[in-house]
Design a protein around this motif. Structure first.
Motif, PDB file in Angstrom:
ATOM      1  N   LYS A 100       0.824  -1.209   0.000  1.00  0.00           N
ATOM      2  CA  LYS A 100       0.000   0.000   0.000  1.00  0.00           C
ATOM      3  C   LYS A 100       0.856   1.255   0.000  1.00  0.00           C
ATOM      4  CE  LYS A 100      -4.552  -1.280   1.343  1.00  0.00           C
ATOM      5  NZ  LYS A 100      -4.476  -2.563   2.116  1.00  0.00           N
ATOM      6  N   SER A 101       1.839   1.296   0.915  1.00  0.00           N
ATOM      7  CA  SER A 101       2.571   2.552   1.027  1.00  0.00           C
ATOM      8  C   SER A 101       3.443   2.816  -0.199  1.00  0.00           C
ATOM      9  CB  SER A 101       3.386   2.591   2.329  1.00  0.00           C
ATOM     10  OG  SER A 101       4.420   1.652   2.266  1.00  0.00           O
ATOM     11  N   ARG A 142       2.481   1.756  -3.227  1.00  0.00           N
ATOM     12  CA  ARG A 142       1.544   1.641  -4.354  1.00  0.00           C
ATOM     13  C   ARG A 142       2.009   0.616  -5.383  1.00  0.00           C
ATOM     14  NH1 ARG A 142       0.707   7.352  -6.156  1.00  0.00           N
ATOM     15  NH2 ARG A 142       1.128   8.331  -4.175  1.00  0.00           N
TER      16      ARG A 142
END
Ligand code: ADP
Ligand code: MG
Length: 737
Positions: A194-195, A197
């Motif tokens: 997530k962080s 991407r």
């Protein structure tokens, strides 16, 4: 489809493709599993959406066109063997029909694929050649009617004549149909995905091979690059953590020992770079964990002195040290320069020596039996403080009482086992200092030398004279005369000249010689320029110079790796002492050799050398306060791609700038030193220069996981992935540091 969604990395391809096709894949690419096939990534994508019109092609830019083949014509080349395939194509996009010429050197594949009447997508760089626009060696993909109407990008794979792009795409369809999250579970932790991407694993396989848009394809590529960087950095972080737990003897030195005495005798002040690097190393030696440090510094920045001071600190603490050099010539030079620097402090064991003195010895393959015995005894008795040598140091016969520090010069020439062999000569892991003059940009160091700490010396000692570098185009007949006259001028002034040739003889090259790839280019030189003669060799040059009147009274010597050791030492001595004015050699003088009176270096057929190599070579001159000149000769045209490399070297003496252009142009395998180890690069997707930022981010992510409470154990899937990945040929890669 659910039943087939069971493939894993290890699923054999013959189950997926059938035995016949699987065999063809194996022959073409060496793949036998689904995982290997899936990792055969496209080099790029072609897209109908970005088509250019032939009538409006911009010179110098990369374009993609769809066009129909109008004619195919094959002709021989003038200057070299092989043939040139000329293909004329036209498109229907312009106001009127416009045609474009394409050329393929030895285009066997193109000759088979591109029939008159077939339509294909072509992409490449537009060049202007004799007033015509053309594409040279474009990439292409044949199109059928359905594809012409399909707006999706077409992946372009590394392909072979027998296994062309189209077939790879067909195989990929079959493989992709059978993969799912069960067989290919995600192992990168969700917060990291997530962080940063990063898209998921299965989706990424789908997108890299069958993107809807080019952007999607590149996002997927980023995933695999990150994955690779992340696994590598996790493995490195673990290694670092492991090393920090290993014990080593602390070597804090003494206030009034050898080092202090030596510093008092130094005829010059240390440069800022030497002071800072020296401090970093001194601090490492005091710690109770083995130092693992890379000392990087420009050619001539004074690394040997920094290493010597570290050795003295260890000797002051009761330990012994070893300095490992890649060649006999260099070992000799190190030995002599250490003896010279230490003066009476290096005469330990000799009659009437300074009571503080330590013993310095040299061990090379050419040492006689008696000398060998004497040297081995010195090390085994603990009397020798500094043992300088070549690979001979690695022999089982070499024993120390307390080996505290190993210094490795120009480490890229030493393999894994060799450094391990040295480490194993001590009960506790010795401290390790690796010196290299090849400047390595930070992210490359982070990747290639992962768990080494790095000390950097960018400053040169004062009083270094500038080196002027020029390309000498030998096609101009006057240039050859000028070149030899220039050499004679220099020797007449009492200065010395290096002449470096790419080869020893027609038959022999240096063991570590890596010929640079010379790309095919239009044979423009053939019709107008002089034909390029065969590559110059040390033997031929020696003969040529020897036959010239202007050198009748000049002593000329040869130096190369094929000579017996005594002859090498003798030649080096003759040049070192100034008796010989010209030294004709191979790259054996690339590292370390230090003759202050040498002012001119002539590099023959310089296009055969890499950027860093050329930079290293010219670092041999301008060392004694006399300005230096480096002349790089070439028979190639000024526009030849290989001459670009020479222009880069001509334009700057900043080794770090040059290292970057060098790395940008080289294949990754070379950067990683695979050419030395003989295996291919283990990095598949990652590009150490282009992906610099991504590597830095992956390193941070990896460190925060390894430094966490439970370390990698928090993520069993990830841990397994790291282990599997390390298992492959990666172990060797990691050990290289
Ligand atoms: P490197 O191995 O980094 O290429 P060397 O260690 O061979 O460089 O040093 C090159 C030369 O510079 C040697 O002759 C050395 O004695 C000299 N030198 C080293 N440090 C200094 C200094 N601080 N000031 C002046 N000369 C120095
Ligand atoms: Mg050196």
């Amino acid at each position: 489809m659910t039943a087939s969604a069971e493939f894993t990395n290890e699923t054999p391809l013959d189950i997926v493709l059938g035995a016949a096709s699987a065999r063809k894949v194996e022959t073409a690419f060496g793949y036998s599993t689904v995982g290997q096939m899936l990792s055969h990534f496209p080099r790029r994508y072609m897209e109908i959406g970005e088509l250019s019109k032939i009538s409006e092609l911009p010179v110098g830019e990369d374009v993609t066109i769809v066009a129909e083949v109008k004619s195919v014509n094959q002709r021989r080349m003038h200057s070299r063997s092989g043939f040139l395939l000329e293909v004329l194509v036209s498109d229907a996009l312009g106001p009127e029909q416009s045609t474009l010429r394409m050329t393929f050197f030895n285009g066997y594949e193109a000759k088979r694929d591109l029939q008159v009447g077939s339509t294909a997508m072509f992409s490449g760089k537009v060049t202007l050649y004799r007033n015509h626009l053309e594409l040279t060696h474009p990439e292409y993909s044949l199109l059928d009617a359905a594809e012409e109407a399909d707006p999706r990008p077409i992946p372009i794979y590394p392909a072979t004549a027998k296994f062309p792009n189209k077939k790879i795409r067909e195989v990929m369809e079959l493989v992709l149909a059978g993969i799912g999250t069960a067989g290919f579970p995600e192992f990168i932790p969700d917060p990291v995905l997530k962080s940063h991407r990063i898209p998921g694993r299965v989706v990424s396989y789908e997108h890299i091979h069958r993107p809807q848009t080019v952007a999607q394809g590149y996002a997927a590529r980023k995933r695999f690059a990150f994955e690779e960087a992340f696994l590598l950095q996790l493995a490195l972080a673990q290694r670092r953590a492991h090393r920090m737990k290993q014990p080593a003897t602390s070597r804090s030195g003494t206030a009034d020992g050898l080092l202090a005495a030596f510093d008092k005798t130094l005829p010059f002040t240390l440069t800022d770079g030497q002071l800072i690097a020296g401090r970093e190393i001194a601090d490492d030696l005091v710690r109770g964990h083995p130092m693992n440090r890379l000392l990087q510094g420009e050619v001539g920045s004074g690394k040997t002195l920094v290493a010597l001071r570290a050795m003295l600190q260890v000797i002051d603490s009761g330990g012994q040290t070893a300095l490992l050099a890649p060649t006999e010539v260099l070992a000799q030079q190190h030995y002599q320069s250490i003896k010279k620097h230490l003066g009476s402090l290096g005469t330990g064991g000799e009659l009437g020596s300074d009571p503080r003195a330590t013993r310095v010895d040299l061990l090379t393959g050419s040492a006689g039996a008696a000398e060998r015995k004497r040297v081995l005894l010195g090390a085994a008795s603990g009397e020798t403080g500094i043992l300088v040598g070549t690979h001979s140091l690695l022999s089982d016969m070499v024993r120390f009482v307390d080996l505290g520090l190993v210094v490795v010069d120009e480490q890229h020439r030493f393999g894994v086992e060799q450094r391990d062999a040295l480490r194993s000569k001590a009960d506790m892991p010795p401290h390790m200092l690796v010196m290299t003059a090849t400047p390595i940009p930070r992210t490359v160091a982070m990747t290639v030398f992962g768990d080494l700490e790095v000390s950097l010396m960018r400053t040169l000692p004062p009083g270094r004279a500038p080196i002027a570098t020029h390309i000498v185009p030998l096609q101009l007949p006057a240039m050859q005369q000028r070149l030899f006259a220039r050499m004679a001028e220099e020797t007449a002034k009492g200065h010395q000249v290096y002449v470096v040739c790419p080869r020893i003889s027609e038959k022999a090259v240096e063991d570590d010689f890596l010929p640079m790839p010379i790309e095919p280019t239009p044979d423009t030189t053939a019709s107008d320029g002089a034909a390029k003669p065969a590559t110059m060799t040390v033997e031929k040059m020696l003969e040529l110079l020897g036959s010239m009147d202007i050198f009748a009274n000049t002593e000329i010597r040869a130096l190369h790796g094929g000579m017996p050791s005594e002859e090498k030492a003798d030649a080096m001595m003759a040049f070192d002492s100034g008796r010989a004015s010209i030294l004709v050699s191979t790259t054996v003088i690339e590292v370390g050799v230090d003759v202050h009176n040498a002012t001119l270096m002539v590099i023959i057929d310089a296009e055969n050398f890499g950027i860093s190599q050329l930079h290293q070579l010219r670092g041999r001159i301008g060392r004694g306060g006399l300005p230096g000149t480096c002349l790089m000769t070439t028979w190639l045209d000024a526009e030849h791609p290989s001459v670009m490399r020479l222009k880069a070297v001509e334009s700057t003496t900043d080794g770090f700038l040059l290292a970057e252009s060098d790395l940008n142009e080289r294949r990754e395998g070379d950067i990683l030193g695979a050419s030395q180890s003989g295996s291919r690069s283990t990095l598949k997707v990652l590009r150490v220069m282009k992906d610099a930022k991504l590597i830095a981010r992956a390193r941070e992510a990896a460190e925060s996981i390894v430094d966490g409470d439970d370390g990698l154990r928090t993520y069993p899937g990830l841990q397994a992935a790291v282990e599997e990945w390390v298992d492959e040929d990666m172990q060797a890669f990691l050990e290289r540091g």
